[in-house]
Scaffold this motif. Sequence first.
Motif, mmCIF file in Angstrom:
data_model
loop_
_atom_site.group_PDB
_atom_site.id
_atom_site.type_symbol
_atom_site.label_atom_id
_atom_site.label_comp_id
_atom_site.label_asym_id
_atom_site.label_seq_id
_atom_site.Cartn_x
_atom_site.Cartn_y
_atom_site.Cartn_z
ATOM 1 N N ARG A 153 2.237 -6.285 -44.195
ATOM 2 C CA ARG A 153 3.452 -5.877 -43.413
ATOM 3 C C ARG A 153 3.437 -6.156 -41.976
ATOM 4 N NH1 ARG A 153 8.742 -6.792 -44.343
ATOM 5 N NH2 ARG A 153 10.146 -5.308 -43.056
ATOM 6 N N LEU A 154 2.159 -5.295 -41.547
ATOM 7 C CA LEU A 154 2.023 -5.113 -40.277
ATOM 8 C C LEU A 154 1.587 -6.681 -39.443
ATOM 9 C CD1 LEU A 154 -0.516 -2.127 -40.256
ATOM 10 C CD2 LEU A 154 1.558 -2.507 -39.167
ATOM 11 N N ASP A 155 0.979 -7.534 -40.225
ATOM 12 C CA ASP A 155 0.582 -8.917 -39.711
ATOM 13 C C ASP A 155 2.175 -9.652 -39.593
ATOM 14 O OD1 ASP A 155 -1.987 -8.279 -39.680
ATOM 15 O OD2 ASP A 155 -2.252 -9.199 -41.828
ATOM 16 N N GLY A 156 2.979 -9.416 -40.330
ATOM 17 C CA GLY A 156 4.376 -9.943 -40.157
ATOM 18 C C GLY A 156 5.221 -9.324 -39.090
ATOM 19 N N MET A 157 4.776 -8.229 -38.716
ATOM 20 C CA MET A 157 5.972 -7.463 -37.879
ATOM 21 C C MET A 157 5.649 -7.998 -36.302
ATOM 22 S SD MET A 157 5.912 -3.293 -37.283
ATOM 23 C CE MET A 157 4.674 -3.362 -36.124
ATOM 24 N N ARG A 158 6.697 -8.154 -35.701
ATOM 25 C CA ARG A 158 6.686 -8.499 -34.285
ATOM 26 C C ARG A 158 6.205 -7.519 -33.316
ATOM 27 N NH1 ARG A 158 12.175 -11.318 -33.044
ATOM 28 N NH2 ARG A 158 11.269 -11.394 -31.036
ATOM 29 N N SER A 159 5.383 -7.544 -32.530
ATOM 30 C CA SER A 159 4.996 -6.404 -31.560
ATOM 31 C C SER A 159 6.008 -6.064 -30.562
ATOM 32 C CB SER A 159 3.650 -6.853 -30.940
ATOM 33 O OG SER A 159 3.786 -8.081 -30.116
ATOM 34 N N ASP A 160 7.109 -6.961 -30.261
ATOM 35 C CA ASP A 160 7.805 -6.910 -29.204
ATOM 36 C C ASP A 160 8.652 -5.384 -29.438
ATOM 37 O OD1 ASP A 160 8.005 -9.242 -30.705
ATOM 38 O OD2 ASP A 160 9.828 -9.724 -29.681
ATOM 39 N N TYR A 161 9.006 -4.972 -30.421
ATOM 40 C CA TYR A 161 9.871 -3.930 -30.758
ATOM 41 C C TYR A 161 8.932 -2.678 -30.341
ATOM 42 C CZ TYR A 161 12.573 -6.756 -33.892
ATOM 43 O OH TYR A 161 13.413 -7.994 -34.400
ATOM 44 N N GLU A 162 7.749 -2.552 -30.620
ATOM 45 C CA GLU A 162 7.021 -1.339 -30.102
ATOM 46 C C GLU A 162 6.905 -1.616 -28.593
ATOM 47 O OE1 GLU A 162 3.431 -1.868 -32.191
ATOM 48 O OE2 GLU A 162 3.825 -0.444 -33.766
ATOM 49 N N GLN A 163 6.801 -2.768 -28.125
ATOM 50 C CA GLN A 163 6.695 -2.718 -26.382
ATOM 51 C C GLN A 163 7.958 -2.660 -25.831
ATOM 52 O OE1 GLN A 163 5.357 -6.889 -25.720
ATOM 53 N NE2 GLN A 163 3.593 -6.804 -26.549
ATOM 54 N N ALA A 164 9.119 -2.820 -26.431
ATOM 55 C CA ALA A 164 10.304 -2.486 -25.762
ATOM 56 C C ALA A 164 10.629 -0.884 -25.853
ATOM 57 C CB ALA A 164 11.434 -3.000 -26.772
ATOM 58 N N GLN A 174 6.702 8.662 -31.008
ATOM 59 C CA GLN A 174 8.139 8.339 -31.097
ATOM 60 C C GLN A 174 8.190 6.970 -31.420
ATOM 61 O OE1 GLN A 174 9.556 9.463 -27.198
ATOM 62 N NE2 GLN A 174 10.737 11.406 -28.387
ATOM 63 N N CYS A 175 7.499 5.968 -30.759
ATOM 64 C CA CYS A 175 7.336 4.571 -30.995
ATOM 65 C C CYS A 175 6.874 4.411 -32.483
ATOM 66 C CB CYS A 175 6.180 3.939 -30.209
ATOM 67 S SG CYS A 175 6.150 2.303 -30.265
ATOM 68 N N PHE A 176 5.933 5.147 -33.146
ATOM 69 C CA PHE A 176 5.570 4.933 -34.502
ATOM 70 C C PHE A 176 6.529 5.691 -35.405
ATOM 71 C CE2 PHE A 176 3.406 7.262 -38.238
ATOM 72 C CZ PHE A 176 3.127 6.151 -38.906
ATOM 73 N N ARG A 177 7.288 6.686 -34.991
ATOM 74 C CA ARG A 177 8.092 7.245 -35.977
ATOM 75 C C ARG A 177 9.348 6.603 -36.142
ATOM 76 N NH1 ARG A 177 11.332 8.696 -38.805
ATOM 77 N NH2 ARG A 177 12.373 10.935 -39.305
ATOM 78 N N TYR A 178 10.027 6.162 -35.054
ATOM 79 C CA TYR A 178 11.226 5.382 -34.970
ATOM 80 C C TYR A 178 11.096 3.870 -35.111
ATOM 81 C CZ TYR A 178 12.725 10.259 -33.902
ATOM 82 O OH TYR A 178 12.939 11.558 -34.126
ATOM 83 N N VAL A 179 9.937 3.385 -34.872
ATOM 84 C CA VAL A 179 10.049 1.884 -34.881
ATOM 85 C C VAL A 179 8.890 1.312 -35.723
ATOM 86 C CG1 VAL A 179 9.473 -0.313 -33.374
ATOM 87 C CG2 VAL A 179 10.515 1.881 -32.274
ATOM 88 N N THR A 180 7.664 1.699 -35.721
ATOM 89 C CA THR A 180 6.800 1.271 -36.418
ATOM 90 C C THR A 180 6.962 1.556 -37.889
ATOM 91 O OG1 THR A 180 5.053 0.975 -34.527
ATOM 92 C CG2 THR A 180 4.368 0.697 -36.940
ATOM 93 N N LEU A 181 7.024 2.926 -38.127
ATOM 94 C CA LEU A 181 7.109 3.234 -39.770
ATOM 95 C C LEU A 181 8.159 2.679 -40.487
ATOM 96 C CD1 LEU A 181 5.940 5.398 -41.852
ATOM 97 C CD2 LEU A 181 7.355 6.975 -40.878
ATOM 98 N N PRO A 182 9.475 2.716 -39.979
ATOM 99 C CA PRO A 182 10.713 2.256 -40.441
ATOM 100 C C PRO A 182 10.286 0.605 -40.774
ATOM 101 C CG PRO A 182 11.296 3.370 -38.997
ATOM 102 C CD PRO A 182 10.149 3.426 -38.720
ATOM 103 N N LEU A 183 9.787 -0.064 -40.083
ATOM 104 C CA LEU A 183 9.443 -1.601 -40.244
ATOM 105 C C LEU A 183 8.416 -1.776 -41.407
ATOM 106 C CD1 LEU A 183 9.437 -2.981 -36.516
ATOM 107 C CD2 LEU A 183 11.124 -3.319 -38.528
#
Length: 264
Positions: A153-164, A174-183
């Motif tokens: 799942r992580l390999d298919g996830m785009r990194s721009d969301y975390e960068q944004a 907050q980046c992990f809780r609201y962006v990475t974890l839901p994805l």
Amino acid sequence: MQKTWRSHVLLAYSLAILAFLYVPLVILAMYSFNDSRINAVWTGFTFRWYEQLFNNRRVLEALINTLIIGFSSTIVSTTLGTIAAIALHRYKFKLQSVINGLVYLPILIPEIVMGLSLLVLFSQVHMPLGKGSLILAHITFCLSFVVITVGARLDGMRSDYEQAASDLYATPWQCFRYVTLPLIMPGIVAGALIAFTLSIDDFVISFFVAGPNSTTLPLYIYAMVKRGISPEINALSTLMMVVEIILVLLAEFLQPSHKAKAED
């Protein structure tokens, strides 16, 4: 014409393989409703064996042990596996290829070898065999499946969301809780379902590390078979198949592919 002929042959071959795999399971499930104790003769439809099964105190004890061990090992292996997958995906370091290979190792090692090695380990550290040893053993072989599933799942996830999120002054938590974890949540759920299915289904490793008061359902079924095949075994096996099929279907539905996009 030749292509059509080959397609028919391939279809027939595939159906034959599926029949070889699943017809015995269908027959087992069918005879769990047989009114006769003799599986070779069908005498009528009944739920009697399921009633006797649920009134069997030893079966209920084995079921409780299986659920306790399954849920405990699933929670721990999912938590540790998710953390390990994020670390392997996010950080680059020396010998990373070796670490990635070691993650796959528990999947490749024969179960009988892993069970024996864990038994030797527990005896060397003087750890008594029981629910604790079973939970640790199940965590050991479930962990790799969780790491691989979440890693996909992580390999298919785009990194721009975390960068944004970072550009908008989000903290790492907050980046992990609201962006990475839901994805990556579908991968986590799929890994947890796979881990739970493997845990409640395991026999070989549990056979080596189980104690006298920690019999699981697969071990209990094995003991019942040694005393002679009973319709209760058919009923118990049918219930286990139904539960495991549901879990596998859920895991397959949530299983991310390596090409999946984070927004899917």
